[in-house]
Design an enzyme around this catalytic site. Sequence first.
Site, PDB file in Angstrom:
ATOM      1  CE  LYS A  84     -28.097  24.746  -4.895  1.00 20.22           C
ATOM      2  NZ  LYS A  84     -27.193  25.845  -4.509  1.00 20.22           N
ATOM      3  CB  SER A 159     -29.389  27.977  -2.237  1.00 19.24           C
ATOM      4  OG  SER A 159     -28.241  27.824  -3.063  1.00 19.24           O
ATOM      5  CB  SER A 183     -25.265  28.453  -1.770  1.00 27.55           C
ATOM      6  OG  SER A 183     -25.994  29.662  -1.729  1.00 27.55           O
TER       7      SER A 183
END
Length: 511
Positions: A84, A159, A183
């Site tokens: 990420k 996210s 997330s």
Amino acid sequence: MLEILSLSAVELGKKIAAGEITSVEATKAYLDEIGKKDKEINAYVTVDTEGALKAAEEADKMIAAKKAAGEALSPFAGVPVAIKDNMCIEGMLTSCSSHILDNFYPTYTATAVQQLKDAGAVILGHTNMDEFAMGSTSETSYYGPTKNPWNLEHVPGGSSGGSAAAVAAEECAIALGSDTGGSIRQPASFCGVTGIKPTYGRVSRYGLIAYGSSLDQIGPLGKNVEDCAAMLEVISGHDPKDSTSAGGDEESKKDARILDNKFTDALIDDVKGMKIGVPRDYFLEGIDEDVKNAVLGAAEVLKSKGAIVEEFDLGMVEYAIPAYYVIACAEASSNLERFDGVKYGYRTDSYTDLHNMYKKTRSEGFGTEVKRRIMLGSFVLSSGYYDAYYVKALRVKALIKQAFDKAFEKYDVILGPVAPTTAPKLGESLSDPIQMYLGDIYTVSVNLAGLPGISLPCGEDRNGLPVGLQLLGQTFDEKKIIQTAYAYEQYRLANMNLKCDKSQSGSGKEA
């Protein structure tokens, strides 16, 4: 190549270790798949083709040397992984998918990422995300929205939507995400993959660009429970660089649960006698009927395998969303204060003085959702409102933890949905931020209480979109949720194989 992409990360690692596939071959297969698909899906911000191929070559040499010396290999030696975009990697653009950091190249690597590199994993690149992890859809990214591989008209969740989408689209073998209020678990649910949010402190946060420091936790997103359990083994453990990392003080060293990170030992298809609580509060108004039926169906499966499944009242559920957003936004306003155009990152082209430079840089560098949360956080921390909002939210946080502690006195695992609906269409959530916040109702309390949670597929809705099952455990009880998830997954896989065999048998008769 198709065989490589269809393998789980652990299966791929075994074939690489056995010499059936090289790391270079696996890396090229994933890079080719990214080249074919990612213009549409937009799962990646950065694809490090040259660096990945070089790392794969080094991994093949390392594997050969270790085999010759009779040394053990990590299950991820030579396996291509994605990270990420809020975890620092030395020399690689790490932007949190924000304009204000779109020229930031760190001089160090996050501990969790370094642990993967030390294990021989090949880093493919950074995945797309909601800007500074603020969002539930991966639409607030400066680089454009990520799309759900199951249906490109729908969001992948957020996210960590880029990481979940990359796994679902077979653009990596496994990925790292971060979870502040759901997330990892929510995008795992929306994209039909598996994700683990570990206990707060289980995995080092060093090198993770913070959103909410008391809530953030790094974890894996993979194709199945085994992949995620094996990845968690690699990245967990005490880190002296992180003051919130568990296991460093003398008291923690006496807690066997903190010290035990052999999570693959929990891959046991047995839940007989395990007590599973199902909160009634999670199945009241607002939940989609298809989601409700799929999750309760999973509870029945576990019951049929010998688990003791009971409904109970958890309480405090309605207070989780307001408490979470007050605390998270307060911490965000403090954490994002450092991005001012002075030391690193974006700086506005024209300004009159220092204060004007601050204002213009931050106005131009941050997106709408980030600005909204900074303003909300600054408001609740301001004089006259601190006690009314922030202190009260901290008290509610403590009460939520007490509610969970009471539940875990009776139950080994808590079972429920990940989200009230399946993945919404692109644009729907951004038009109504409050509704987007309410979509986190089943996940945020887990972060407030610092608990571990896992999301795994348990069905599909009427439109063919995945539904996720969430299993929660007491702090540092990851093994219990992994065992429960694995047992359910084995039933589901066996059932799917049975349907497949019947379908093939039927088509043969017709022919």
